[in-house]
Enzyme design. Structure first.
Site, PDB file in Angstrom:
ATOM      1  N   ARG A  15       0.833  -1.203   0.000  1.00  0.00           N
ATOM      2  CA  ARG A  15       0.000   0.000   0.000  1.00  0.00           C
ATOM      3  C   ARG A  15       0.867   1.251   0.000  1.00  0.00           C
ATOM      4  NH1 ARG A  15      -2.827   0.162   6.033  1.00  0.00           N
ATOM      5  NH2 ARG A  15      -0.919   0.390   7.251  1.00  0.00           N
TER       6      ARG A  15
ATOM      7  N   ASP B 298      -4.795   6.616  16.469  1.00  0.00           N
ATOM      8  CA  ASP B 298      -3.700   5.999  15.718  1.00  0.00           C
ATOM      9  C   ASP B 298      -4.122   5.628  14.297  1.00  0.00           C
ATOM     10  OD1 ASP B 298      -5.124   4.065  17.571  1.00  0.00           O
ATOM     11  OD2 ASP B 298      -4.227   2.640  16.185  1.00  0.00           O
TER      12      ASP B 298
END
Length: 524
Positions: free
Chosen positions: A266, A343
């Site tokens: 990714r 996060d």
């Protein structure tokens, strides 16, 4: 009911996204600076790309030219390594890490045969400057599965913390992801390449560092689907499926079962997130906090002057505005992220870390895609509240570097909400500006009509990645049948246009009976 016509607007949420600084601090949308070139090995010149394409044109035998082509394709971690202190401890054993932003960590090759299940042609060709034919080679498979390192790579794992379900969880970090390096393409864009599911790091906690097929299929498909919907997102270049066994308690009920491992390559402009700053503030590492903030602003917010004494304030203002816009876009297509922890919130306000996400099948503000979320904290109707909570935590992490005057300015609320209003007007086909538009939108959504109005197909997708579709593709992928992964990737790449194959498969219809009670959890 077309899946794209699904989302309500609650006018109260408009107030929740008040911008924390005066209007003159609102800046143009952040874009990346052109690539850096500190030496001949630090970036790619136009000549490099010309050599790559010339290598293809000289022969039709891709295998014979792959090594040459992939040797020319290089990444670099040099800028990151030179900008921050590195973890002084080597090894991937789990530990508390201090006084650094990254740890060096090598991907662990999968211990069983691997298969390239799918690739994104647009990522491969438009972002990475490669001919799609290179994906047919063994060399490419080795690189994207973590078996070999791309030339120039010094893999890193990022240290960050985060508030999870409202509570500070301390150190988290890349527990199953490896940053391979930065690639500067021929358009001058810098993309950070990361393998997910590539093995243990110092931040793996009790995990094995692997990802399974079901979560990897979903991330690969949804990353590219969101891009096609015009929603800011990380990208997915490839999906690799392995025969290696991975053991998971999928529903946290004590029933551990064997699944197959998978790896996704990714990309994002940066993987820094709110938790990247939080962990430094909480640890009292304020010099490193300033260093990281300066790096992020210099490399990803070029409209902010590096010498501006208010640069941290302007940075915060920009993130507030862009995060509000992102969440409005999510809601406009019925997308619920599922785990909106700090996060998982990007500082570039892009959608990252696809886990137990979901698209609503029908209007329900209490829709919760993550069945581990017992309290419904991350329901689709709560995403604006959660966004505000996360932005407040970002502000807390910035307080040590703000003056008293700047902190006071941050708590001054200004009007914000045009993003929600405009998106829903477009979805309902409302033209012009009328005083009662807001009331009309609220009323229509409250009574749950999906409406026979002249709406534009440019803003109302016919296809979104619904859970049953991802589940169907996953079940086939588990048996090495990747046909539906490829089909969905193609269909979701053009979500506003009716497609024969998609209609035949029922992608715009109500879910089949077997797909109406699917459960999605964080266990991936």
């Amino acid at each position: 009911v077309t899946p794209g016509f699904l989302v309500p607007m609650w006018t109260i949420y408009v107030l929740l996204f008040a911008v924390y600084v005066r209007g003159q601090h609102f800046l143009q949308e952040a874009v990346n600076q052109p690539g850096y070139c500190e030496g001949e090995h630090e970036c790619h010149s136009h000549d490099d790309q010309t050599k790559i394409h010339r290598a293809y044109s000289q022969t039709s035998n891709v295998t014979n030219t792959t090594n040459q082509i992939m040797d020319l394709f290089k990444v670099s971690c040099q800028k990151l390594i030179e900008s921050f202190p590195m973890d002084k401890v080597d090894g991937d054993y789990v530990r508390t890490v201090k006084n650094c932003v990254f740890s060096r960590s090598l991907p662990a090759p999968l211990r069983a045969p691997v298969t390239l299940a799918a690739v994104s042609k647009s990522v491969i060709e438009d972002l990475l400057d490669l001919d799609i034919r290179v994906t047919q080679t063994d060399a490419f498979l080795h690189y994207v599965s973590g078996a070999e390192l791309i030339p120039g790579s010094i893999p890193l794992a990022h240290r960050y913390g985060g508030h999870q379900f409202g509570y500070w969880s301390g150190q988290l970090g890349d527990g199953r992801a490896h940053l391979l390096g930065q690639y500067t393409n021929r358009k001058g864009e810098i993309w950070e390449l990361q393998l997910k599911g590539s093995g243990k790091t110092p931040y793996s906690r009790a995990g094995d560092g692997r990802a399974v097929v079901r979560s990897s299929v979903r991330e690969f498909l949804c990353s590219e689907a969101m891009q096609a919907l015009g929603i800011a997102t990380s990208r997915a270049a490839s999906l690799v499926v392995s025969e290696e066994s991975v053991w998971r308690d999928q529903f946290y009920d004590g029933n551990v079962r064997k699944e197959r491992g998978a790896v996704v390559l990714r990309l994002a402009r940066t993987w820094f997130r709110i938790g990247s700053l939080e962990v430094l503030t909480r640890g009292g590492e304020l010099d490193l906090l300033r260093k990281l903030l300066n790096f992020i602003i210099e490399n990803n917010f070029p409209a902010i002057a590096t010498e501006d004494p208010d640069k941290y304030l302007v940075f915060y203002s920009t993130v507030v505005r862009e995060t509000a816009h992102l969440i409005a876009q999510w809601m406009a297509v019925g997308f619920a992220h599922g785990v909106c922890n700090t996060d998982n919130f990007s500082l570039l306000s892009i959608t990252i870390d696809y886990g137990p996400f979901g698209f609503m099948e029908s209007y329900d503000p209490n829709f919760v895609p993550n069945t581990s979320d017992d309290e419904g904290r991350y329901s689709i109707g709560a995403q604006a509240d959660v966004g505000l909570f996360n932005l407040e935590k970002l502000l807390e992490s910035l307080q040590p570097v703000l003056t008293t005057s700047q902190q006071q300015r941050c708590v001054q609320h200004g009007p914000h909400g045009v993003t929600f209003h405009q998106l829903f007007k477009a979805k309902l086909g409302l033209l012009g500006e009328e005083e009662e538009d807001g009331n009309l939108i609220a009323f229509l959504l409250k009574v749950r009509l999906y409406l026979a109005v002249n709406v534009s197909t440019r803003v109302n997708p016919r296809y979104v990645l619904r859970n049953w579709m991802a589940e169907s593709a996953t079940r086939k992928a588990e048996t090495n049948d990747f046909s539906e992964v490829v089909l969905l990737h193609d269909v979701l790449g053009n979500p506003f246009i009716a497609q024969d194959a998609a209609e035949e498969t029922g992608y715009a219809a109500r879910p089949p009976l077997w797909g109406r009670r699917l459960k999605v959890r964080c266990s991936s």
